[in-house]
Design an enzyme around this catalytic site. Structure first.
Site, mmCIF file in Angstrom:
data_model
loop_
_atom_site.group_PDB
_atom_site.id
_atom_site.type_symbol
_atom_site.label_atom_id
_atom_site.label_comp_id
_atom_site.label_asym_id
_atom_site.label_seq_id
_atom_site.Cartn_x
_atom_site.Cartn_y
_atom_site.Cartn_z
ATOM 1 N N GLU A 44 0.827 -1.210 0.000
ATOM 2 C CA GLU A 44 0.000 0.000 0.000
ATOM 3 C C GLU A 44 0.860 1.257 0.000
ATOM 4 O O GLU A 44 2.085 1.203 0.149
ATOM 5 C CB GLU A 44 -0.951 -0.053 1.202
ATOM 6 C CG GLU A 44 -1.882 -1.251 1.091
ATOM 7 C CD GLU A 44 -2.982 -1.289 2.131
ATOM 8 O OE1 GLU A 44 -2.901 -0.557 3.151
ATOM 9 O OE2 GLU A 44 -3.937 -2.057 1.927
ATOM 10 N N CYS A 53 -1.660 -4.696 -5.715
ATOM 11 C CA CYS A 53 -2.188 -5.931 -5.129
ATOM 12 C C CYS A 53 -1.154 -7.054 -5.148
ATOM 13 O O CYS A 53 -0.196 -7.027 -5.936
ATOM 14 C CB CYS A 53 -3.410 -6.402 -5.910
ATOM 15 S SG CYS A 53 -4.848 -5.339 -5.770
ATOM 16 N N GLU A 55 -1.422 -10.088 -6.257
ATOM 17 C CA GLU A 55 -1.376 -10.849 -7.510
ATOM 18 C C GLU A 55 -0.455 -10.181 -8.525
ATOM 19 O O GLU A 55 0.316 -10.833 -9.220
ATOM 20 C CB GLU A 55 -2.780 -10.966 -8.115
ATOM 21 C CG GLU A 55 -3.783 -11.694 -7.258
ATOM 22 C CD GLU A 55 -4.557 -10.756 -6.329
ATOM 23 O OE1 GLU A 55 -3.947 -9.852 -5.736
ATOM 24 O OE2 GLU A 55 -5.771 -10.952 -6.182
HETATM 25 N N1 THU Z 1 -5.934 -6.536 -2.509
HETATM 26 C C1 THU Z 1 -5.087 -7.417 -3.093
HETATM 27 O O1 THU Z 1 -3.879 -7.439 -2.805
HETATM 28 N N2 THU Z 1 -5.581 -8.268 -4.013
HETATM 29 C C2 THU Z 1 -6.899 -8.318 -4.395
HETATM 30 O O2 THU Z 1 -7.253 -8.998 -5.352
HETATM 31 C C3 THU Z 1 -7.883 -7.562 -3.623
HETATM 32 C C4 THU Z 1 -7.345 -6.433 -2.828
HETATM 33 C C5 THU Z 1 -5.395 -5.594 -1.509
HETATM 34 C C6 THU Z 1 -5.330 -4.166 -1.965
HETATM 35 C C7 THU Z 1 -5.361 -3.431 -0.648
HETATM 36 O O3 THU Z 1 -4.038 -3.327 -0.163
HETATM 37 C C8 THU Z 1 -6.141 -4.325 0.276
HETATM 38 O O4 THU Z 1 -6.206 -5.597 -0.360
HETATM 39 C C9 THU Z 1 -7.550 -3.836 0.563
HETATM 40 O O5 THU Z 1 -8.231 -3.598 -0.619
#
Ligand code: THU
Length: 130
Positions: A44, A53, A55
């Site tokens: 973040e 994210c 992935e």
């Molecule tokens: N997030 C992911 O890493 N992958 C996803 O597919 C869904 C959301 C993360 C982004 C953010 O840091 C946190 O989850 C909350 O949305």
């Protein structure tokens, strides 16, 4: 590598999550066709929209090392230590995954396995630009 083992790799990767704003940790483990596992976590930023994210972290690690063919990805997400609830991939990650992975890519969540096409049945791709 079993589905369960790949999922456990995703849980382990979530330990490195940098999620001081959402407090939601995500880990991903991407299995290449040659049997290697690339892991990633969500990273973040104080400027929220710059968050990456788990992935995409895993995918970009692999691509940046010359690996572009994949069999499966496991995704584990939690706001505590319990990774038993499914954490499906977000739309942005589905689009980025679809650039490198066919519709048959196996997506492993805590509640079973799916295909990329289950989440993104009609995907936009390079062929649409021609
Ligand atoms: N997030 C992911 O890493 N992958 C996803 O597919 C869904 C959301 C993360 C982004 C953010 O840091 C946190 O989850 C909350 O949305």
């Amino acid at each position: 590598m079993t589905d369960r083992e790949l999922y456990e790799e995703a849980v382990k990767a979530a330990k490195y999550s940098y999620s001081k704003y959402s407090h939601f940790s995500v880990g991903a483990a991407l299995l290449s066709t040659d049997g290697r596992v690339f892991t990633g976590c969500n990273i973040e930023n104080a400027s929220y929209s710059l968050t990456v994210c788990a992935e995409r972290t895993a995918l970009f690690k692999a691509v940046s090392e010359g690996v572009t063919e994949f069999k499966a990805i496991a995704i584990a997400g939690s706001s505590n230590e319990d990774f038993s609830r499914p954490c499906p991939p977000c739309g942005a990650c589905l689009q980025v995954l679809s650039e490198f992975c066919g519709e048959h890519l196996v997506v492993i969540l805590s509640n079973g396995w799916f295909r990329l096409s289950d989440f993104l049945p009609m995907r936009f791709g390079g062929a649409h630009l021609r």
